[in-house]
Write a protein that holds these residues in place. Structure first.
Motif: not given
Length: 500
Positions: A33-36, A58-59, A194-198, A227-231
């Motif tokens: 899962p996401a760390a957050s 995220e980061g 790889l980051k796919p589109a949200e 999200f693009g602005e985060a990941a």
């Protein structure tokens, strides 16, 4: 016509179970899962309903994925002989092909494209791309040079993988764009975050399971949803990513280029377009009508190479416009999963509102709506296929990339190819163009004058894995597909030996 049908009724139970199940990110061979703990919703664009939730990475998640990719790059992947790497990539291609009944519906469900385009087009092209680059894994050779300096020398070059690459892909062709980036990176020996589109992460996560099944070592392919602005931003500026590859808008591409300056990572960008569709007086009208219609409306116009500016000789202008309008009005709109749908929704509420706003701006500036002209129905994100005439160069519908089923038509009167090329080139973009004519000489001369990375003649939106694709001007940096894509993921090292 708009068909308001529940898209889920067309889902195979296996597909429905995967889409609605618990999703995690693939990092270092583990599903996390996401760390957050946060998630993001995935919507069905034909209804606007939530169909899944995926981790909102995220980061911290990007950091973890980069460490896994770095470990894999320094370990089994870089030491694997190219022939073994080729076998694994080929095995992955076979799995993609074998899982078309899962990947096709997932693709259409989350991005809205007609199921035939997914099942018979995008998924097979994805598999073909991996097969093509599997063949290149054993052919990344350097060369030897004859040295001019005095003495005895042996000098040669090596092509080496650039390292850990971050890849950010769009939602309009989720699987094909994944393949365009992942396949050459794997062939050259790089490892991937790889980051796919949200909007379209589910197909990428299913692909991650195929990566595991193919036997590709842990950490070679890592998939971070978010999200693009985060990941995406965390990837662009990450100091331990050696190269970033992005497909998307020119605006975001500029942001990524600025973020990459921290460690001067290599950058490739496949960005926006405003492709001219040029129909000369001698063109086959029936062929031009079919081609222009496809150029504008394929994938609901959500293609960077979409033919959004029609330049049609006045001699045949009325016939071409009547033909394209008739085809547009007959297109059956509906959910991508409905086999009878010919035109799906656009991907999101935001995208639909942007498209309809630009259409309204064109009307208020004096343009004429030939057909279409706004939203279709009140359910989902459907836009009527639209043709606009009486446009001028300063209108936003001419200047901006609309990224929807909208084209602007402009007649021209003479055969001055220089003047026609100036009009076609009057844009900040330079990704693609098409020319419709039976005059081979005019086709070649005009193709040479068009400032774009691809010029199609008597066709549009034609891509082949062997053909490099990319843009001039603000349509991007670098070329994907073909042998040229390998240059994006390799570095050349020169070795010079002075012989005793």
């Amino acid at each position: 016509m708009t068909a308001h049908i529940d898209a889920s009724k067309f889902l195979d139970p296996r597909v429905a179970a995967f889409v609605s199940g618990r999703h995690a990110m693939l990092i270092g061979g583990q599903w996390l899962p996401a760390a957050s703990g946060r998630t993001l919703d995935v919507l069905d664009p034909s209804s606007g309903k939530v169909i899944a939730a995926v981790p909102a990475g995220e980061g911290a998640d990007v950091d973890l994925a980069v460490k896994a990719a770095r470990k894999a790059f320094s370990g089994p992947w870089s030491s694997m002989v190219p022939a073994e790497r080729a076998k694994l990539i080929w095995r992955l291609a076979d799995l993609i092909e074998q899982h078309v009944d899962m990947l096709g519906p997932i693709n259409s469900y989350e991005c809205g494209k007609p199921i035939g385009d997914s099942r018979n087009g995008e998924v097979p092209f994805t598999a073909e791309t991996f097969r093509y680059y599997a063949g290149w894994a054993t052919k990344l050779n350097g060369e030897s040079m004859t040295i001019n300096a005095p003495g005895d020398w042996h000098a040669y070059t090596r092509r080496e993988p650039v390292g850990v690459v971050g890849q950010i892909i769009p939602w309009n062709f989720p699987l094909a764009m994944l393949a365009w980036k992942v396949a050459p990176a794997l062939a050259t020996g790089c490892t991937i975050v790889l980051k796919p589109a949200e909007q379209t992460p589910i197909g990428a996560l299913y692909f991650g399971k195929l990566v595991e099944e193919a036997g590709i070592p842990e950490g070679v392919v890592n998939i971070v949803t978010g999200f693009g602005e985060a990941a995406g931003a965390a990837m662009s500026g990450h100091p331990d990513i050696d190269k970033i590859a992005f497909t998307g808008s020119t605006e975001v591409g500029k942001m990524i280029a600025r973020a990459a300056t921290g460690n001067l990572k290599k950058v490739s960008l496949e960005l926006g377009g405003k492709a001219p569709t040029i129909v000369l007086a001698d063109a086959d009208v029936e062929m031009a009508v079919a081609g222009a219609s496809s150029a504008a409306f394929f994938n609901a116009g959500q293609s960077c190479g979409a033919g959004t500016r029609f330049f049609v000789h006045r001699k045949i202008y009325d016939k071409v416009m009547a033909g394209v309008a008739e085809r547009a009005e007959k297109l059956r709109l509906g959910p991508g999963l409905d086999p009878s749908s010919e035109l799906g929704p656009v991907v999101s509420q935001q995208q639909m509102e942007r498209i309809t706003r630009l259409i309204c701006e064109g009307k208020s500036s004096g343009a004429e709506i030939v057909t279409g002209g706004g939203r279709a129905g009140d359910t989902g994100y459907f836009v009527k296929p639209t043709i606009i005439s009486n446009t001028t160069r300063d209108m936003s519908v001419i200047r901006e990339e609309i990224f929807g089923p909208v084209a602007c038509a402009m007649p021209f009167d003479d055969e001055d190819l220089d003047a026609l090329a100036r009009d076609a080139n009057d844009t900040e973009y330079g990704l693609a163009a098409s020319i419709w004519t039976n005059n081979l000489g005019a086709a070649h001369r005009l193709a040479a004058k068009i400032k774009s990375g691809t010029v199609w003649i008597n066709c549009h939106n034609f891509n082949d894995v062997t053909m490099p694709f990319g843009g001039f001007k603000q349509s991007g940096w670098g070329r994907e597909l073909g042998a040229q894509a390998l240059d994006l993921y390799t570095q050349t090292k020169t070795v010079a030996i002075r012989l005793p």
